[in-house]
Enzyme design. Sequence first.
Site, PDB file in Angstrom:
ATOM      1  CG  ASN A   1       0.403   1.124   4.861  1.00 50.83           C
ATOM      2  OD1 ASN A   1      -0.026   1.813   5.787  1.00 50.83           O
ATOM      3  ND2 ASN A   1       0.217   1.470   3.581  1.00 50.83           N
TER       4      ASN A   1
ATOM      5  CE  LYS B   1      -6.723  -1.614   9.400  1.00 52.03           C
ATOM      6  NZ  LYS B   1      -5.418  -1.759   8.718  1.00 52.03           N
TER       7      LYS B   1
ATOM      8  N   GLY C   1       0.830  -1.215   0.000  1.00 48.57           N
ATOM      9  CA  GLY C   1       0.000   0.000   0.000  1.00 48.57           C
ATOM     10  C   GLY C   1       0.854   1.250   0.000  1.00 48.57           C
TER      11      GLY C   1
ATOM     12  CG  ASP D   1      -5.644  -7.265  -5.310  1.00 52.33           C
ATOM     13  OD1 ASP D   1      -5.695  -7.340  -4.058  1.00 52.33           O
ATOM     14  OD2 ASP D   1      -6.656  -7.140  -6.018  1.00 52.33           O
TER      15      ASP D   1
ATOM     16  CB  SER E   1       0.108   3.541  -4.652  1.00 52.89           C
ATOM     17  OG  SER E   1      -1.074   3.137  -4.007  1.00 52.89           O
TER      18      SER E   1
ATOM     19  CE1 TYR F   1      -9.703   0.013   8.394  1.00 55.39           C
ATOM     20  CE2 TYR F   1     -10.181   1.003  10.523  1.00 55.39           C
ATOM     21  CZ  TYR F   1      -9.346   0.858   9.426  1.00 55.39           C
ATOM     22  OH  TYR F   1      -8.142   1.545   9.375  1.00 55.39           O
TER      23      TYR F   1
END
Length: 252
Positions: free
Chosen positions: A90, A161, A13, A63, A15, A157
């Site tokens: 991340n 997490k 992650g 991905d 980008s 989420y």
Amino acid sequence: MFNLKNRVAVITGASSGLGKQMAKAFAEQGADVVILARRIEKLEELKEELEAKGVKCLAVKCDVTSTEDINNAARLTKEKFGKVDILVNNAGASKDNGVLDMTDDEWDFTIATDLTSVFKVTRAFANIMKENNYGRIINISSMYGLVGNTAISTVAYHSSKGGVVNFTRAVAAELAKHNITCNAICPGYFETELTKAVLDTNEFQAYMKGTVPMQRYGKEGELNAAAIFLASDEASYVTGAVLPVDGGYTCV
Ligand code: NDP
């Protein structure tokens, strides 16, 4: 202290947002960096920026929900650098909804992107770390992995997490014998592509003022020191730790 020269750091992650910020910070500490995400054009731009800092960089389209993509990225990393010293899990995304309304698809998407991906990426890269008897794994969980919340209904989420937090402990215990540490960082509210639309509203800012003791969102770069510390040689006896970087949200 905290020199990462000759270390190879893989960041998923990378980008945008926090991943991009950490990639730059690791390069500034001297690490060679492997940057993964789906938007390869953004990674190519970042690669140029990182190489200008004098380090080597490999950008791979990946991905994190695809076992094939992940194993391909691990193979390319091994080919280019011969080793992996640091892994930052991340990448993340969320389909927000409450428990009463959440669809199976929303749940599956979020668990796949935020929890199962962390397992798959860790499996691929920790096997390379093991060959070298050295590793630093850093999982980006969230303060929402430690508590519930009253501002946004986002049950999948919270669940993923929270899963990342205990995955971290399990992996820390299992891989200690290979000299691999595994720790989690739990960020609070940072303005990024993921959160901007929500954090910018007056309503949410009022909520934040009442719940974050520091009364502000995290600023660009404020996560980096925690990641660099956990990635460093010097953090050799720190494993299974869960470090909130949240302006105090979880201390009240
Ligand atoms: P961004 O949306 O800015 O960045 C998310 C990154 O994850 C992007 O680089 C995106 O790249 C990548 N990503 C998403 N899905 C996939 C996928 N399927 N495969 C590969 N890469 C993927 O968000 P943040 O920087 O804010 O978030 C980074 C991490 O921090 C996440 O895990 C998030 O949950 C966590 N976090 C963030 C907080 C915040 O306030 N910002 C608070 C707490 C935790 P691409 O689209 O190119 O694939």
